[in-house]
Scaffold this motif. Structure first.
Motif, short mmCIF file in Angstrom:
data_model
loop_
_atom_site.label_atom_id
_atom_site.label_comp_id
_atom_site.label_asym_id
_atom_site.label_seq_id
_atom_site.Cartn_x
_atom_site.Cartn_y
_atom_site.Cartn_z
N THR A 83 -29.00 31.63 -58.99
CA THR A 83 -28.92 32.56 -57.86
C THR A 83 -30.34 33.07 -57.57
O THR A 83 -31.05 33.44 -58.51
N THR A 158 -39.43 35.12 -61.89
CA THR A 158 -39.92 36.46 -62.25
C THR A 158 -39.18 36.99 -63.48
O THR A 158 -38.13 36.48 -63.86
N LEU A 163 -35.40 43.82 -59.40
CA LEU A 163 -35.87 42.96 -58.31
C LEU A 163 -37.34 43.25 -58.06
O LEU A 163 -37.93 44.16 -58.65
N GLU A 164 -37.96 42.48 -57.15
CA GLU A 164 -39.40 42.56 -56.95
C GLU A 164 -39.76 43.64 -55.92
O GLU A 164 -38.93 44.02 -55.08
N VAL A 180 -37.14 32.98 -55.08
CA VAL A 180 -37.48 33.76 -56.27
C VAL A 180 -36.20 34.01 -57.07
O VAL A 180 -35.17 34.36 -56.53
N MET A 182 -34.83 34.73 -61.55
CA MET A 182 -35.26 35.25 -62.85
C MET A 182 -34.97 34.31 -64.01
O MET A 182 -35.30 34.63 -65.15
N ASN A 206 -29.73 36.59 -51.20
CA ASN A 206 -30.31 37.70 -50.39
C ASN A 206 -31.69 37.28 -49.94
O ASN A 206 -32.28 36.35 -50.50
N ALA A 208 -35.42 37.99 -50.25
CA ALA A 208 -36.26 38.68 -51.23
C ALA A 208 -36.84 39.94 -50.56
O ALA A 208 -36.86 40.04 -49.33
N ILE A 219 -31.49 45.75 -51.22
CA ILE A 219 -30.65 44.66 -51.75
C ILE A 219 -29.60 45.28 -52.67
O ILE A 219 -29.95 45.98 -53.62
N1 HPA Z 1 -35.24 38.26 -56.81
C1 HPA Z 1 -35.13 37.70 -58.03
N2 HPA Z 1 -34.01 37.15 -58.46
C2 HPA Z 1 -32.95 37.13 -57.65
C3 HPA Z 1 -32.99 37.70 -56.36
C4 HPA Z 1 -34.20 38.28 -55.93
O1 HPA Z 1 -34.32 38.79 -54.80
N3 HPA Z 1 -31.76 37.53 -55.82
C5 HPA Z 1 -31.00 36.89 -56.74
N4 HPA Z 1 -31.72 36.64 -57.85
#
Ligand code: HPA
Length: 245
Positions: A83, A158, A163-164, A180, A182, A206, A208, A219
């Motif tokens: 995902t 990441t 989230l970032e 992006v 994880m 979604n 980013a 998000i």
């Molecule tokens: N960032 C990192 N990992 C994710 C995201 C995201 O926006 N959405 C789903 N996994």
């Protein structure tokens, strides 16, 4: 063939005659039971990366044990479902993609099977981090099944679990990342060390941070899960075509 399911994908409903295995590898136990069954006439192993109750955050997943467990059960090819958030326009929410490159921004994870003293140090080639033949098979299956899958793109891995920031995504875009997530690393690198054919099928949950049409968008987990559920509805026909092919 083994399939690793990510966030929102904790089982493969189409799997028939399922046996459950709880292998313990030299790297410890995987995230949960490995479900082995038949799908489209082939024996398939399925493992939920975060555990079936999503109890393991990305930095705590025992990637080595997961992959070694699948290999011990006979898998030579691993399709990772990840995902992700979309950064470039080809990766809008609910899209599917099969990236061909990655950049690793993770830190502090056990990232190699060459960790224990006395193990041979491997310097595996990783210029092309995903298996060319498995990617081609995924893309051919998608075409056969009539499921749009974006071909190529760079996956930025990441650390999470947060989230970032928008600045981090702006930097990742500058670096050349299209999506992006994880969990893409160290999984892909360890798969290469273990000699597994490995590819990623990314499910865009979604935009980013700051990458979508509304730069102030927040998000939410509900949006992520809803979009993954819609996108995942396309997986059974794609996986069926992949296994038949
Ligand atoms: N960032 C990192 N990992 C994710 C995201 C995201 O926006 N959405 C789903 N996994």
């Amino acid at each position: 063939m083994a399939i690793i399911g990510g966030t929102g994908l904790y089982q493969l409903a189409q799997l028939q005659d399922v046996e459950s295995h709880q292998p313990v590898t030299r790297y410890g136990a995987p995230s949960g039971p490995v479900r082995v069954g038949m799908l489209a006439g082939r024996r398939v192993a399925f493992l939920a990366r975060h555990g079936e109750g999503h109890s393991m955050p990305p930095h705590r997943v025992n990637y080595r044990a997961n992959l070694a467990a699948l290999q011990a059960l006979g898998a030579t090819r691993v399709l990772a479902l990840n995902t992700v958030g979309g950064i470039s326009t080809a990766f809008a929410p609910r899209a599917l993609g099969c990236p061909d490159q990655l950049i690793d921004y993770t830190w502090g994870r056990v990232s190699t099977i060459c960790e224990e003293p006395g193990t041979e140090v491997l310097h595996v080639d990783f210029g092309e981090p995903y298996s060319r033949s498995l990617r081609a098979a995924v893309l051919a299956a998608a075409k056969k099944a009539g499921v749009p899958v974006a071909d190529g793109g760079c996956y930025g891995a990441t650390q999470g679990p947060r989230l970032e920031t928008r600045a981090e995504i702006t930097r990742m875009r500058r670096d050349g990342c299209d999506l992006v997530g994880m969990t893409g690393m160290p999984e892909a690198g360890i798969a290469r060390e273990l000699g597994l054919e490995y590819a990623c099928l990314a499910i865009v949950a979604n935009w980013a941070a700051g990458a979508g049409p509304d730069p102030d968008e927040v998000i939410t987990l509900q949006d992520v899960l809803d979009n993954v559920a819609v996108a995942s509805a396309k997986l059974p026909s794609l996986l069926g075509a992949l296994l038949e092919g």
